[in-house]
Motif scaffolding. Structure first.
Motif, PDB file in Angstrom:
ATOM      1  N   ARG A  47     -14.918 -88.515 116.178  1.00 49.91           N
ATOM      2  CA  ARG A  47     -14.109 -87.496 115.497  1.00 49.91           C
ATOM      3  C   ARG A  47     -14.466 -87.400 114.020  1.00 49.91           C
ATOM      4  O   ARG A  47     -14.573 -86.294 113.466  1.00 49.91           O
ATOM      5  CB  ARG A  47     -12.616 -87.827 115.641  1.00 49.91           C
ATOM      6  N   ASP A  48     -14.661 -88.548 113.375  1.00 52.64           N
ATOM      7  CA  ASP A  48     -14.785 -88.551 111.917  1.00 52.64           C
ATOM      8  C   ASP A  48     -16.208 -88.721 111.395  1.00 52.64           C
ATOM      9  O   ASP A  48     -16.481 -88.397 110.242  1.00 52.64           O
ATOM     10  CB  ASP A  48     -13.893 -89.651 111.330  1.00 52.64           C
ATOM     11  N   ALA A  49     -17.132 -89.223 112.209  1.00 55.45           N
ATOM     12  CA  ALA A  49     -18.491 -89.479 111.720  1.00 55.45           C
ATOM     13  C   ALA A  49     -19.356 -88.228 111.701  1.00 55.45           C
ATOM     14  O   ALA A  49     -20.351 -88.182 110.984  1.00 55.45           O
ATOM     15  CB  ALA A  49     -19.163 -90.565 112.561  1.00 55.45           C
ATOM     16  N   TRP A  50     -18.997 -87.219 112.490  1.00 54.56           N
ATOM     17  CA  TRP A  50     -19.727 -85.951 112.508  1.00 54.56           C
ATOM     18  C   TRP A  50     -18.783 -84.845 112.042  1.00 54.56           C
ATOM     19  O   TRP A  50     -17.969 -84.346 112.835  1.00 54.56           O
ATOM     20  CB  TRP A  50     -20.236 -85.626 113.920  1.00 54.56           C
ATOM     21  N   PRO A  51     -18.844 -84.437 110.776  1.00 55.71           N
ATOM     22  CA  PRO A  51     -17.975 -83.359 110.302  1.00 55.71           C
ATOM     23  C   PRO A  51     -18.129 -82.100 111.161  1.00 55.71           C
ATOM     24  O   PRO A  51     -19.230 -81.744 111.569  1.00 55.71           O
ATOM     25  CB  PRO A  51     -18.459 -83.121 108.871  1.00 55.71           C
ATOM     26  N   TYR A  52     -17.005 -81.470 111.418  1.00 58.89           N
ATOM     27  CA  TYR A  52     -16.987 -80.277 112.267  1.00 58.89           C
ATOM     28  C   TYR A  52     -17.728 -79.123 111.604  1.00 58.89           C
ATOM     29  O   TYR A  52     -17.507 -78.811 110.435  1.00 58.89           O
ATOM     30  CB  TYR A  52     -15.535 -79.873 112.532  1.00 58.89           C
ATOM     31  N   ASN A  53     -18.622 -78.514 112.359  1.00 57.42           N
ATOM     32  CA  ASN A  53     -19.402 -77.383 111.858  1.00 57.42           C
ATOM     33  C   ASN A  53     -19.600 -76.377 112.992  1.00 57.42           C
ATOM     34  O   ASN A  53     -20.421 -76.598 113.890  1.00 57.42           O
ATOM     35  CB  ASN A  53     -20.756 -77.862 111.341  1.00 57.42           C
ATOM     36  N   PRO A  54     -18.861 -75.257 112.977  1.00 57.84           N
ATOM     37  CA  PRO A  54     -18.945 -74.279 114.070  1.00 57.84           C
ATOM     38  C   PRO A  54     -20.019 -73.221 113.875  1.00 57.84           C
ATOM     39  O   PRO A  54     -20.132 -72.296 114.683  1.00 57.84           O
ATOM     40  CB  PRO A  54     -17.558 -73.632 114.027  1.00 57.84           C
ATOM     41  N   TYR A  55     -20.838 -73.341 112.829  1.00 56.45           N
ATOM     42  CA  TYR A  55     -21.696 -72.218 112.447  1.00 56.45           C
ATOM     43  C   TYR A  55     -23.080 -72.225 113.092  1.00 56.45           C
ATOM     44  O   TYR A  55     -23.823 -71.267 112.954  1.00 56.45           O
ATOM     45  CB  TYR A  55     -21.826 -72.175 110.924  1.00 56.45           C
ATOM     46  N   ARG A  56     -23.421 -73.301 113.795  1.00 58.03           N
ATOM     47  CA  ARG A  56     -24.697 -73.344 114.515  1.00 58.03           C
ATOM     48  C   ARG A  56     -24.417 -73.575 115.993  1.00 58.03           C
ATOM     49  O   ARG A  56     -23.783 -74.548 116.374  1.00 58.03           O
ATOM     50  CB  ARG A  56     -25.590 -74.463 113.982  1.00 58.03           C
ATOM     51  N   PHE A  57     -24.927 -72.689 116.823  1.00 60.28           N
ATOM     52  CA  PHE A  57     -24.740 -72.819 118.270  1.00 60.28           C
ATOM     53  C   PHE A  57     -26.084 -72.568 118.937  1.00 60.28           C
ATOM     54  O   PHE A  57     -26.608 -71.463 118.904  1.00 60.28           O
ATOM     55  CB  PHE A  57     -23.693 -71.823 118.787  1.00 60.28           C
ATOM     56  N   SER A  58     -26.640 -73.605 119.532  1.00 61.07           N
ATOM     57  CA  SER A  58     -27.949 -73.479 120.148  1.00 61.07           C
ATOM     58  C   SER A  58     -27.845 -72.910 121.559  1.00 61.07           C
ATOM     59  O   SER A  58     -26.965 -73.290 122.343  1.00 61.07           O
ATOM     60  CB  SER A  58     -28.653 -74.826 120.197  1.00 61.07           C
ATOM     61  N   LEU A  59     -28.741 -71.995 121.883  1.00 58.91           N
ATOM     62  CA  LEU A  59     -28.862 -71.445 123.231  1.00 58.91           C
ATOM     63  C   LEU A  59     -30.148 -71.949 123.893  1.00 58.91           C
ATOM     64  O   LEU A  59     -30.679 -71.325 124.801  1.00 58.91           O
ATOM     65  CB  LEU A  59     -28.846 -69.920 123.171  1.00 58.91           C
ATOM     66  N   ILE A  60     -30.617 -73.109 123.419  1.00 54.18           N
ATOM     67  CA  ILE A  60     -31.820 -73.746 123.941  1.00 54.18           C
ATOM     68  C   ILE A  60     -31.409 -74.975 124.745  1.00 54.18           C
ATOM     69  O   ILE A  60     -30.717 -75.857 124.238  1.00 54.18           O
ATOM     70  CB  ILE A  60     -32.758 -74.163 122.794  1.00 54.18           C
ATOM     71  N   GLY A 212     -32.257 -69.137 124.737  1.00 58.44           N
ATOM     72  CA  GLY A 212     -33.525 -69.562 124.160  1.00 58.44           C
ATOM     73  C   GLY A 212     -33.568 -69.439 122.644  1.00 58.44           C
ATOM     74  O   GLY A 212     -34.549 -69.835 122.018  1.00 58.44           O
ATOM     75  N   MET A 213     -32.482 -68.889 122.070  1.00 60.10           N
ATOM     76  CA  MET A 213     -32.401 -68.721 120.625  1.00 60.10           C
ATOM     77  C   MET A 213     -31.393 -69.708 120.048  1.00 60.10           C
ATOM     78  O   MET A 213     -30.612 -70.326 120.774  1.00 60.10           O
ATOM     79  CB  MET A 213     -31.986 -67.286 120.273  1.00 60.10           C
ATOM     80  N   VAL A 214     -31.394 -69.862 118.733  1.00 56.97           N
ATOM     81  CA  VAL A 214     -30.366 -70.617 118.029  1.00 56.97           C
ATOM     82  C   VAL A 214     -29.493 -69.615 117.286  1.00 56.97           C
ATOM     83  O   VAL A 214     -30.005 -68.796 116.506  1.00 56.97           O
ATOM     84  CB  VAL A 214     -30.957 -71.632 117.045  1.00 56.97           C
ATOM     85  N   LEU A 215     -28.204 -69.650 117.571  1.00 55.93           N
ATOM     86  CA  LEU A 215     -27.266 -68.714 116.963  1.00 55.93           C
ATOM     87  C   LEU A 215     -26.689 -69.326 115.691  1.00 55.93           C
ATOM     88  O   LEU A 215     -25.963 -70.323 115.723  1.00 55.93           O
ATOM     89  CB  LEU A 215     -26.141 -68.411 117.962  1.00 55.93           C
ATOM     90  N   ASN A 216     -27.037 -68.758 114.556  1.00 53.75           N
ATOM     91  CA  ASN A 216     -26.484 -69.146 113.273  1.00 53.75           C
ATOM     92  C   ASN A 216     -25.501 -68.067 112.825  1.00 53.75           C
ATOM     93  O   ASN A 216     -25.912 -66.938 112.521  1.00 53.75           O
ATOM     94  CB  ASN A 216     -27.574 -69.336 112.221  1.00 53.75           C
ATOM     95  N   LEU A 217     -24.236 -68.417 112.806  1.00 47.18           N
ATOM     96  CA  LEU A 217     -23.214 -67.416 112.513  1.00 47.18           C
ATOM     97  C   LEU A 217     -23.418 -66.793 111.152  1.00 47.18           C
ATOM     98  O   LEU A 217     -23.106 -65.624 110.951  1.00 47.18           O
ATOM     99  CB  LEU A 217     -21.825 -68.045 112.597  1.00 47.18           C
ATOM    100  N   ASN A 218     -23.946 -67.554 110.218  1.00 49.65           N
ATOM    101  CA  ASN A 218     -24.137 -67.018 108.865  1.00 49.65           C
ATOM    102  C   ASN A 218     -25.190 -65.909 108.827  1.00 49.65           C
ATOM    103  O   ASN A 218     -25.284 -65.160 107.849  1.00 49.65           O
ATOM    104  CB  ASN A 218     -24.526 -68.137 107.910  1.00 49.65           C
ATOM    105  N   ASP A 219     -26.009 -65.812 109.888  1.00 56.72           N
ATOM    106  CA  ASP A 219     -27.047 -64.800 109.925  1.00 56.72           C
ATOM    107  C   ASP A 219     -26.600 -63.511 110.620  1.00 56.72           C
ATOM    108  O   ASP A 219     -27.336 -62.533 110.637  1.00 56.72           O
ATOM    109  CB  ASP A 219     -28.288 -65.333 110.655  1.00 56.72           C
ATOM    110  N   LEU A 220     -25.407 -63.545 111.218  1.00 53.56           N
ATOM    111  CA  LEU A 220     -24.944 -62.347 111.933  1.00 53.56           C
ATOM    112  C   LEU A 220     -24.461 -61.281 110.966  1.00 53.56           C
ATOM    113  O   LEU A 220     -23.972 -61.600 109.888  1.00 53.56           O
ATOM    114  CB  LEU A 220     -23.820 -62.725 112.911  1.00 53.56           C
TER     115      LEU A 220
END
Length: 220
Positions: A47-60, A212-220
């Motif tokens: 829970r605490d060692a990996w800060p939550y980050n929803p902005y990268r979602f891999s489709l690979i 097959g792509m990597v979805l970066n929310l900041n790029d949408l």
């Protein structure tokens, strides 16, 4: 309970060097810990060692192994669920992946701007088998993020389901609610998850996002 929820596969590759290192780190000085004790230590560590980050979602597909996720500095709910499932299976504790649709009411302005609504799909949680029953846990939101959002961190006792914080610390502002549960899985159903995302977020088709792509929310 099925033995399948103890087995290693391409997603929960717990014999890998990285996941074995993670197990040792969690289990330091307590190699004789009970399944309950280890599960609690693993939950709080991940829970605490990996800060939550929803902005990268891999489709690979290859990005969805626990050993690959382990090498990253941050992770979303699914990443962290996969790590927890893997270390639990490594300690002979049955565990599986749960998927759901949730509504997040706090700090989602940029998500709404990118996707057009505040529904999050898919949300990942963990089901683990302890003391003769399945119990649910969600190691998604790290303690420092919860403090920033004025939300109590989500505790887990290994006995009761621990799925979401309904309200912030004041008890007046709603934080999260579950809208739909898609069931549990022995693997990461990436194609199915992407279908859920496309049905919820039409902008993915508009932006020609594909498997097959990597979805970066900041790029949408």
């Amino acid at each position: 309970m099925g033995i399948t929820y103890l087995e290693e596969n391409t997603n929960f590759d717990y014999s890998s060097e990285g996941i074995q290192e993670l197990v040792k780190r969690i289990d330091a000085n307590a190699s004789d810990a009970s399944p309950l004790d280890f599960s609690l230590k693993a939950y709080y560590y991940i829970r605490d060692a990996w800060p939550y980050n929803p902005y990268r979602f891999s489709l690979i597909d290859n990005d969805w192994s626990a050993s690959t996720i382990y090498t990253r500095l941050t992770g979303h709910c699914l990443d962290k669920a996969i790590l927890l499932i893997s270390v639990l299976r490594a300690k002979n504790i049955p565990a599986r992946l749960g998927l759901a649709k949730v509504k997040n009411h706090i700090a989602v302005e940029d998500i709404v701007e990118k996707f057009g609504n505040d529904v999050l799909v898919p949300h990942g949680y963990v089901e683990l088998y302890l003391n003769g029953k399945w119990v649910k846990a969600t190691p998604a939101f790290n303690k420092t993020l919860c403090e920033k959002l004025n939300v109590p961190p989500l505790e887990f006792d290994g006995i009761h389901d621990s799925l979401f914080q309904a309200y912030d610390r004041t008890g007046t502002m709603q934080f999260m609610e579950y809208l739909e549960d898609y069931g549990s899985f022995d693997y990461v159903p990436l194609a199915y998850m992407f279908d859920l995302m496309k049905a919820t977020y039409p902008t993915l088709d508009e932006k020609k996002i594909e498997l097959g792509m990597v979805l970066n929310l900041n790029d949408l």
